[in-house]
Motif scaffolding. Sequence first.
Motif, PDB file in Angstrom:
ATOM      1  N   ASP A   2      48.980  38.077  35.035  1.00  0.00           N
ATOM      2  CA  ASP A   2      50.032  39.069  35.102  1.00  0.00           C
ATOM      3  C   ASP A   2      49.612  40.216  36.014  1.00  0.00           C
ATOM      4  OD1 ASP A   2      48.194  40.521  33.642  1.00  0.00           O
ATOM      5  OD2 ASP A   2      49.246  40.323  31.753  1.00  0.00           O
ATOM      6  N   ARG A   3      50.548  41.123  36.249  1.00  0.00           N
ATOM      7  CA  ARG A   3      50.296  42.228  37.192  1.00  0.00           C
ATOM      8  C   ARG A   3      49.191  43.152  36.701  1.00  0.00           C
ATOM      9  NH1 ARG A   3      55.020  46.531  38.886  1.00  0.00           N
ATOM     10  NH2 ARG A   3      53.657  48.123  39.803  1.00  0.00           N
ATOM     11  N   LEU A   4      49.152  43.418  35.397  1.00  0.00           N
ATOM     12  CA  LEU A   4      48.132  44.295  34.847  1.00  0.00           C
ATOM     13  C   LEU A   4      46.736  43.726  35.067  1.00  0.00           C
ATOM     14  CD1 LEU A   4      47.476  46.868  33.281  1.00  0.00           C
ATOM     15  CD2 LEU A   4      47.736  45.560  31.156  1.00  0.00           C
ATOM     16  N   THR A   5      46.579  42.411  34.853  1.00  0.00           N
ATOM     17  CA  THR A   5      45.287  41.768  35.078  1.00  0.00           C
ATOM     18  C   THR A   5      44.891  41.846  36.549  1.00  0.00           C
ATOM     19  OG1 THR A   5      45.725  40.236  33.256  1.00  0.00           O
ATOM     20  CG2 THR A   5      43.995  39.622  34.818  1.00  0.00           C
ATOM     21  N   LEU A   6      45.857  41.657  37.426  1.00  0.00           N
ATOM     22  CA  LEU A   6      45.597  41.753  38.866  1.00  0.00           C
ATOM     23  C   LEU A   6      45.080  43.135  39.237  1.00  0.00           C
ATOM     24  CD1 LEU A   6      45.910  40.309  41.663  1.00  0.00           C
ATOM     25  CD2 LEU A   6      48.172  41.370  41.787  1.00  0.00           C
ATOM     26  N   GLU A   7      45.712  44.168  38.730  1.00  0.00           N
ATOM     27  CA  GLU A   7      45.290  45.526  39.053  1.00  0.00           C
ATOM     28  C   GLU A   7      43.947  45.864  38.407  1.00  0.00           C
ATOM     29  OE1 GLU A   7      48.501  48.073  37.964  1.00  0.00           O
ATOM     30  OE2 GLU A   7      49.775  47.456  39.654  1.00  0.00           O
ATOM     31  N   ARG A   8      43.678  45.285  37.233  1.00  0.00           N
ATOM     32  CA  ARG A   8      42.415  45.564  36.555  1.00  0.00           C
ATOM     33  C   ARG A   8      41.234  45.001  37.342  1.00  0.00           C
ATOM     34  NH1 ARG A   8      43.347  43.156  31.897  1.00  0.00           N
ATOM     35  NH2 ARG A   8      44.354  44.993  30.990  1.00  0.00           N
ATOM     36  N   HIS A   9      41.443  43.893  38.046  1.00  0.00           N
ATOM     37  CA  HIS A   9      40.367  43.247  38.797  1.00  0.00           C
ATOM     38  C   HIS A   9      40.463  43.516  40.300  1.00  0.00           C
ATOM     39  CE1 HIS A   9      40.496  40.874  35.013  1.00  0.00           C
ATOM     40  NE2 HIS A   9      39.190  40.781  35.190  1.00  0.00           N
ATOM     41  N   GLN A  10      41.215  44.539  40.688  1.00  0.00           N
ATOM     42  CA  GLN A  10      41.454  44.771  42.101  1.00  0.00           C
ATOM     43  C   GLN A  10      40.182  45.089  42.880  1.00  0.00           C
ATOM     44  OE1 GLN A  10      43.459  48.747  42.899  1.00  0.00           O
ATOM     45  NE2 GLN A  10      43.831  48.564  40.716  1.00  0.00           N
ATOM     46  N   VAL A  11      39.240  45.786  42.269  1.00  0.00           N
ATOM     47  CA  VAL A  11      38.010  46.141  42.986  1.00  0.00           C
ATOM     48  C   VAL A  11      37.272  44.884  43.448  1.00  0.00           C
ATOM     49  CG1 VAL A  11      35.758  47.242  42.792  1.00  0.00           C
ATOM     50  CG2 VAL A  11      37.773  48.351  41.803  1.00  0.00           C
ATOM     51  N   TRP A  12      37.181  43.887  42.563  1.00  0.00           N
ATOM     52  CA  TRP A  12      36.492  42.650  42.926  1.00  0.00           C
ATOM     53  C   TRP A  12      37.260  41.890  43.997  1.00  0.00           C
ATOM     54  CZ3 TRP A  12      31.822  43.039  41.294  1.00  0.00           C
ATOM     55  CH2 TRP A  12      31.558  43.688  40.094  1.00  0.00           C
ATOM     56  N   ILE A  13      38.572  41.991  43.949  1.00  0.00           N
ATOM     57  CA  ILE A  13      39.388  41.343  44.984  1.00  0.00           C
ATOM     58  C   ILE A  13      39.121  41.981  46.342  1.00  0.00           C
ATOM     59  CG2 ILE A  13      41.761  40.936  45.765  1.00  0.00           C
ATOM     60  CD1 ILE A  13      42.594  40.834  42.814  1.00  0.00           C
ATOM     61  N   TYR A  14      39.017  43.303  46.356  1.00  0.00           N
ATOM     62  CA  TYR A  14      38.757  43.994  47.623  1.00  0.00           C
ATOM     63  C   TYR A  14      37.360  43.684  48.151  1.00  0.00           C
ATOM     64  CZ  TYR A  14      42.774  46.708  45.963  1.00  0.00           C
ATOM     65  OH  TYR A  14      43.993  47.073  45.493  1.00  0.00           O
ATOM     66  N   LEU A  15      36.376  43.634  47.252  1.00  0.00           N
ATOM     67  CA  LEU A  15      35.012  43.319  47.688  1.00  0.00           C
ATOM     68  C   LEU A  15      34.942  41.910  48.268  1.00  0.00           C
ATOM     69  CD1 LEU A  15      32.887  44.887  44.794  1.00  0.00           C
ATOM     70  CD2 LEU A  15      33.158  45.747  47.137  1.00  0.00           C
ATOM     71  N   ALA A  16      35.640  40.967  47.618  1.00  0.00           N
ATOM     72  CA  ALA A  16      35.661  39.596  48.136  1.00  0.00           C
ATOM     73  C   ALA A  16      36.354  39.546  49.493  1.00  0.00           C
ATOM     74  CB  ALA A  16      36.370  38.678  47.142  1.00  0.00           C
ATOM     75  N   ALA A  17      37.426  40.323  49.656  1.00  0.00           N
ATOM     76  CA  ALA A  17      38.139  40.353  50.931  1.00  0.00           C
ATOM     77  C   ALA A  17      37.258  40.944  52.027  1.00  0.00           C
ATOM     78  CB  ALA A  17      39.425  41.171  50.790  1.00  0.00           C
ATOM     79  N   ILE A  18      36.527  41.998  51.724  1.00  0.00           N
ATOM     80  CA  ILE A  18      35.629  42.599  52.708  1.00  0.00           C
ATOM     81  C   ILE A  18      34.538  41.625  53.104  1.00  0.00           C
ATOM     82  CG2 ILE A  18      33.910  44.416  53.064  1.00  0.00           C
ATOM     83  CD1 ILE A  18      35.638  46.211  51.270  1.00  0.00           C
ATOM     84  N   ALA A  19      33.940  40.963  52.102  1.00  0.00           N
ATOM     85  CA  ALA A  19      32.890  39.988  52.393  1.00  0.00           C
ATOM     86  C   ALA A  19      33.431  38.849  53.257  1.00  0.00           C
ATOM     87  CB  ALA A  19      32.308  39.438  51.083  1.00  0.00           C
ATOM     88  N   GLY A  20      34.616  38.360  52.922  1.00  0.00           N
ATOM     89  CA  GLY A  20      35.213  37.297  53.713  1.00  0.00           C
ATOM     90  C   GLY A  20      35.509  37.729  55.136  1.00  0.00           C
ATOM     91  N   GLY A  21      35.992  38.961  55.299  1.00  0.00           N
ATOM     92  CA  GLY A  21      36.263  39.473  56.633  1.00  0.00           C
ATOM     93  C   GLY A  21      35.000  39.617  57.461  1.00  0.00           C
TER      94      GLY A  21
END
Length: 263
Positions: A2-21
């Motif tokens: 759900d959206r709340l879970t997505l926002e709760r884990h957003q920091v890890w999503i951003y770190l993974a995106a930075i690493a991938g980039g």
Amino acid sequence: MDRLTLERHQVWIYLAAIAGGLVLGNTQPSLAPHFEVLLWPVLAALLYTTFVQVPLLHTRDAFRDRRFVFAILVGNFVLIPLVVWLALKWLPDDPALHLGVLLVLLVPCTDWFITFTQLGQGNTARAIAVTPLNLVVQLLLLPIYLWLMLPAVDFGTALRMEEMLPAALALIGVPLVAAALTERWVEARPERAVWRERLGWWPVPLLAVVVFLIAGAQVGTVREAGPMLLEVLPVFVGFLLVAALIARLPIHLKPEFLLGSAI
């Protein structure tokens, strides 16, 4: 998810995106120019989806709170520049390095400020309301700050920073107008409210794409400036800690008190 879970884990999503980039930019450096081209429309889409979540008709209420506006002005344009000036004392005596730090800390990205306010469950309506004020004042005061803190800088070069104003206003203004039109369209019929909820899912993924594109486009710069980044990192961390403390101070002070102290 759900959206709340997505926002709760957003920091890890951003770190993974930075690493991938960083990985993709390092292995495929020819993609960097394409990443830079894609960055701006994706950033505009990010701002649009952020603005859609805000009741834009209530943004003017922020200016009715004189204490809030005064705290913004004092914090951003008096206390923060003073902290930045003190932070320069901890850096190597390199005018180019000092100029870079001043530009980063004195002219923060207004669009990122709005996005992170929304993702952090802050008062995004107020953030949007003071955005034009922040943007104009920081660009007008930047040459003065550079002249006072870095006398060796070419004052004419500093003044040319004001050329950024039209581009910055367009980047923020177009998504803002589009979001206002969307809000009017959604409120015209009750069944259209679902579209606002659907668009509410997009800020986190779009911000992940933005940081991915930035990392991929700037990996060469990061690699070349590695030693310098290690020198300025403690200063940036210290600045964030002090800025967090300052953010809790001015809003509790009355404008009359601060004006009296200044006199």
